[in-house]
Write an enzyme that holds these catalytic residues in place. Structure first.
Site, PDB file in Angstrom:
ATOM      1  N   TRP A 151       0.845  -1.193   0.000  1.00  0.00           N
ATOM      2  CA  TRP A 151       0.000   0.000   0.000  1.00  0.00           C
ATOM      3  C   TRP A 151       0.883   1.248   0.000  1.00  0.00           C
ATOM      4  O   TRP A 151       1.373   1.667   1.048  1.00  0.00           O
ATOM      5  CB  TRP A 151      -0.914  -0.006   1.237  1.00  0.00           C
ATOM      6  CG  TRP A 151      -1.882  -1.133   1.201  1.00  0.00           C
ATOM      7  CD1 TRP A 151      -3.040  -1.179   0.488  1.00  0.00           C
ATOM      8  CD2 TRP A 151      -1.795  -2.392   1.904  1.00  0.00           C
ATOM      9  NE1 TRP A 151      -3.671  -2.385   0.694  1.00  0.00           N
ATOM     10  CE2 TRP A 151      -2.942  -3.144   1.565  1.00  0.00           C
ATOM     11  CE3 TRP A 151      -0.871  -2.956   2.788  1.00  0.00           C
ATOM     12  CZ2 TRP A 151      -3.178  -4.424   2.070  1.00  0.00           C
ATOM     13  CZ3 TRP A 151      -1.103  -4.223   3.295  1.00  0.00           C
ATOM     14  CH2 TRP A 151      -2.249  -4.951   2.929  1.00  0.00           C
ATOM     15  N   HIS A 174      -6.733   1.704   2.681  1.00  0.00           N
ATOM     16  CA  HIS A 174      -7.816   0.718   2.543  1.00  0.00           C
ATOM     17  C   HIS A 174      -8.822   0.968   3.672  1.00  0.00           C
ATOM     18  O   HIS A 174      -8.584   1.807   4.550  1.00  0.00           O
ATOM     19  CB  HIS A 174      -7.262  -0.724   2.572  1.00  0.00           C
ATOM     20  CG  HIS A 174      -6.364  -1.037   3.750  1.00  0.00           C
ATOM     21  ND1 HIS A 174      -5.841  -2.289   3.961  1.00  0.00           N
ATOM     22  CD2 HIS A 174      -5.912  -0.277   4.780  1.00  0.00           C
ATOM     23  CE1 HIS A 174      -5.100  -2.276   5.062  1.00  0.00           C
ATOM     24  NE2 HIS A 174      -5.130  -1.083   5.573  1.00  0.00           N
ATOM     25  N   ARG A 200      -4.069   5.936  -2.686  1.00  0.00           N
ATOM     26  CA  ARG A 200      -2.782   5.255  -2.777  1.00  0.00           C
ATOM     27  C   ARG A 200      -1.849   6.049  -3.673  1.00  0.00           C
ATOM     28  O   ARG A 200      -2.266   6.527  -4.739  1.00  0.00           O
ATOM     29  CB  ARG A 200      -2.958   3.849  -3.339  1.00  0.00           C
ATOM     30  CG  ARG A 200      -3.773   2.989  -2.408  1.00  0.00           C
ATOM     31  CD  ARG A 200      -3.895   1.572  -2.881  1.00  0.00           C
ATOM     32  NE  ARG A 200      -4.772   0.845  -1.960  1.00  0.00           N
ATOM     33  CZ  ARG A 200      -5.017  -0.447  -2.021  1.00  0.00           C
ATOM     34  NH1 ARG A 200      -4.438  -1.173  -2.951  1.00  0.00           N
ATOM     35  NH2 ARG A 200      -5.819  -1.021  -1.149  1.00  0.00           N
ATOM     36  N   GLN A 214     -13.682   1.517  -1.537  1.00  0.00           N
ATOM     37  CA  GLN A 214     -13.742   0.128  -1.086  1.00  0.00           C
ATOM     38  C   GLN A 214     -14.974  -0.084  -0.222  1.00  0.00           C
ATOM     39  O   GLN A 214     -15.526   0.862   0.354  1.00  0.00           O
ATOM     40  CB  GLN A 214     -12.504  -0.235  -0.251  1.00  0.00           C
ATOM     41  CG  GLN A 214     -11.247  -0.452  -1.090  1.00  0.00           C
ATOM     42  CD  GLN A 214     -10.110  -1.079  -0.302  1.00  0.00           C
ATOM     43  OE1 GLN A 214     -10.110  -1.091   0.930  1.00  0.00           O
ATOM     44  NE2 GLN A 214      -9.116  -1.593  -1.018  1.00  0.00           N
ATOM     45  N   VAL A 257      -5.171 -11.358   7.970  1.00  0.00           N
ATOM     46  CA  VAL A 257      -6.052 -12.534   7.827  1.00  0.00           C
ATOM     47  C   VAL A 257      -5.199 -13.789   7.697  1.00  0.00           C
ATOM     48  O   VAL A 257      -4.038 -13.738   7.293  1.00  0.00           O
ATOM     49  CB  VAL A 257      -6.988 -12.424   6.598  1.00  0.00           C
ATOM     50  CG1 VAL A 257      -8.025 -11.353   6.791  1.00  0.00           C
ATOM     51  CG2 VAL A 257      -6.187 -12.206   5.325  1.00  0.00           C
ATOM     52  N   ALA A 299     -13.245 -11.416   6.890  1.00  0.00           N
ATOM     53  CA  ALA A 299     -13.280 -10.018   6.449  1.00  0.00           C
ATOM     54  C   ALA A 299     -12.990  -9.979   4.956  1.00  0.00           C
ATOM     55  O   ALA A 299     -12.418 -10.917   4.405  1.00  0.00           O
ATOM     56  CB  ALA A 299     -12.237  -9.205   7.211  1.00  0.00           C
TER      57      ALA A 299
HETATM   58  C1  FA5 Z   1      -6.839  -4.496   0.505  1.00  0.00           C
HETATM   59  O1  FA5 Z   1      -6.917  -3.289   0.399  1.00  0.00           O
HETATM   60  C2  FA5 Z   1      -7.264  -5.198   1.747  1.00  0.00           C
HETATM   61  N1  FA5 Z   1      -7.525  -4.251   2.774  1.00  0.00           N
HETATM   62  C3  FA5 Z   1      -8.483  -6.066   1.423  1.00  0.00           C
HETATM   63  C4  FA5 Z   1      -8.814  -7.042   2.511  1.00  0.00           C
HETATM   64  C5  FA5 Z   1      -9.775  -6.703   3.452  1.00  0.00           C
HETATM   65  C6  FA5 Z   1      -8.180  -8.260   2.562  1.00  0.00           C
HETATM   66  C7  FA5 Z   1     -10.108  -7.601   4.464  1.00  0.00           C
HETATM   67  C8  FA5 Z   1      -8.504  -9.168   3.581  1.00  0.00           C
HETATM   68  C9  FA5 Z   1      -9.457  -8.822   4.496  1.00  0.00           C
HETATM   69  P1  FA5 Z   1      -6.149  -4.834  -1.997  1.00  0.00           P
HETATM   70  O2  FA5 Z   1      -5.031  -3.878  -2.010  1.00  0.00           O
HETATM   71  O3  FA5 Z   1      -5.965  -6.064  -2.800  1.00  0.00           O
HETATM   72  O4  FA5 Z   1      -6.511  -5.301  -0.548  1.00  0.00           O
HETATM   73  O5  FA5 Z   1      -7.465  -4.083  -2.483  1.00  0.00           O
HETATM   74  C10 FA5 Z   1      -8.733  -4.693  -2.407  1.00  0.00           C
HETATM   75  C11 FA5 Z   1      -9.542  -4.444  -3.668  1.00  0.00           C
HETATM   76  O6  FA5 Z   1      -9.605  -3.053  -3.934  1.00  0.00           O
HETATM   77  C12 FA5 Z   1      -8.920  -5.045  -4.901  1.00  0.00           C
HETATM   78  O7  FA5 Z   1      -9.340  -6.371  -5.073  1.00  0.00           O
HETATM   79  C13 FA5 Z   1      -9.441  -4.149  -6.004  1.00  0.00           C
HETATM   80  O8  FA5 Z   1     -10.745  -4.549  -6.370  1.00  0.00           O
HETATM   81  C14 FA5 Z   1      -9.519  -2.827  -5.322  1.00  0.00           C
HETATM   82  N2  FA5 Z   1      -8.317  -2.036  -5.597  1.00  0.00           N
HETATM   83  C15 FA5 Z   1      -7.110  -2.107  -5.026  1.00  0.00           C
HETATM   84  N3  FA5 Z   1      -6.260  -1.211  -5.518  1.00  0.00           N
HETATM   85  C16 FA5 Z   1      -6.949  -0.510  -6.433  1.00  0.00           C
HETATM   86  C17 FA5 Z   1      -6.638   0.584  -7.302  1.00  0.00           C
HETATM   87  N4  FA5 Z   1      -5.447   1.168  -7.300  1.00  0.00           N
HETATM   88  N5  FA5 Z   1      -7.617   1.052  -8.115  1.00  0.00           N
HETATM   89  C18 FA5 Z   1      -8.832   0.480  -8.107  1.00  0.00           C
HETATM   90  N6  FA5 Z   1      -9.193  -0.533  -7.319  1.00  0.00           N
HETATM   91  C19 FA5 Z   1      -8.264  -1.040  -6.497  1.00  0.00           C
END
Ligand code: FA5
Length: 335
Positions: A151, A174, A200, A214, A257, A299
């Site tokens: 992140w 997030h 981000r 999100q 997790v 989660a």
């Molecule tokens: C997370 O942010 C974790 N907090 C998710 C999580 C929550 C995992 C609870 C376990 C338990 P990640 O970075 O993969 O994970 O982002 C989650 C989702 O947000 C991705 O699957 C995607 O759909 C969306 N996402 C992430 N980064 C971006 C981005 N730069 N632009 C658009 N959508 C994004």
């Protein structure tokens, strides 16, 4: 000799030219006022030879009433046409002014929220400006942990002299910090979602934006297993995209997790990752003052723009925040 007929013709011609109330008043002063033309004629009657007086006197008096009548009729016409100009024609068809419309990401966020509500989830929100402690440390991502690289962070600068040694703030990367905040305040059973904006510091491409929405989900209760996670998310995805949607779970790593996974759905012949998920780490349950032997849970964090892309067939995530009205107008009237 007084030519009453010529006088009358002149008076009527000039009356017809009076286009508003002010010029009508001027006309009245000029003809019927104390020094008016007709008043002068009436005054002059007594100086006329005796045989002339009856004819001119009676004629001038008649002319006076005729002109008064003409003036008041003319006034009536002026008032009527002014009223016409101001009146509203209620028989014209109505026109709808341009009202604007909801943004496709808002539409999608609302649909997802509704679906989760129908499935028994509560909805809460949390702060966009977050403490480092909640965004990282208490999610088992301490400073220096390699997972921080997942992140890229936009930090909130504290320029004050007393900034040194103060808790550091950032724009949440997030919505997961709300897992900790919610567990601080509520006891199980917990079934909640947290929609919100995340930020981000990263390069953008067709599926990545630097600002994203999100929806975090947190479910804590007794006897919950990975089967509950899978069943809940698959049921949810089918409600949103229909029964035919192809999904896949794959192993993924998130420090908060164990085990962790990502959920992808079929998109343009490929897979699009829409969320990260997993079983809440026992240390997080313990830190919340709960017995991890008794309570378990899962989660997830879902990307709303990604779901909106699937829903509306949008090829590039960057369209959403470009503010191009030609793009946004395509969603007018949608719910
Ligand atoms: C997370 O942010 C974790 N907090 C998710 C999580 C929550 C995992 C609870 C376990 C338990 P990640 O970075 O993969 O994970 O982002 C989650 C989702 O947000 C991705 O699957 C995607 O759909 C969306 N996402 C992430 N980064 C971006 C981005 N730069 N632009 C658009 N959508 C994004």
């Amino acid at each position: 000799m007084v030519d009453l007929e010529a006088l009358e013709a002149e008076a009527r011609t000039s009356l017809a030219k009076a286009g508003d109330e002010a010029s009508l008043d001027e006309w009245r002063v000029a003809w019927l006022g104390r020094r008016g033309r007709l008043t002068a004629v009436l005054r002059g009657v007594r100086d006329l030879p005796a045989e002339e007086r009856p004819r001119v006197g009676a004629g001038a008096n008649r002319l006076k009433s005729a002109l008064e009548e003409a003036a008041s009729a003319h006034r009536g016409q002026l008032l009527a046409s002014a009223a016409d100009a101001e009146s509203i024609d209620v028989t014209l068809p109505g026109r709808t002014p341009p009202l604007g419309s909801l943004h496709p990401v808002t539409l999608t966020r609302r649909q997802l929220e509704r679906t989760f509500r129908d499935m028994g989830f509560d909805v809460v929100e949390g702060p966009d400006v977050e403490l480092e402690e909640y965004n990282f440390d208490r999610l088992r991502i301490p400073a220096g942990h390699p997972a921080r690289d997942m992140w890229d962070t936009i930090w909130v600068a504290d320029d004050s002299d007393s900034g040194e040694g103060k808790p550091r703030q950032l724009l949440r990367t997030h919505t997961s910090p709300m897992q900790i905040r919610y567990l601080e305040r509520r006891d199980p059973p917990i079934r909640v979602i947290v929609p919100g904006t995340c930020y981000r510091y990263e390069a953008t491409d067709a599926t990545h934006e630097w600002m994203l929405t999100q929806i975090e989900g947190l479910v804590i209760d007794e006897n919950l297993s990975f089967a509950h996670l899978k069943g809940t998310l698959e049921a949810f995805v089918r409600r949103v995209f229909g029964a035919d949607i192809e999904t896949r779970f794959r192993c993924d790593y998130f420090p908060f997790v164990e085990p962790g996974a990502e959920l992808g759905v079929r998109w343009q012949g490929d897979w699009l990752e829409i969320l990260g998920c997993g079983m809440v780490h026992p240390e997080i349950i313990e830190d919340a003052g709960l017995d991890p032997e008794r309570y378990t849970g899962f989660a997830f964090g879902m990307g709303v723009e990604r779901v909106a892309m699937l829903r509306y067939g949008v090829q590039d995530i960057r369209h959403f925040y470009r503010n191009d009205v030609r793009f946004l107008r395509q969603f007018e009237g949608r719910r």
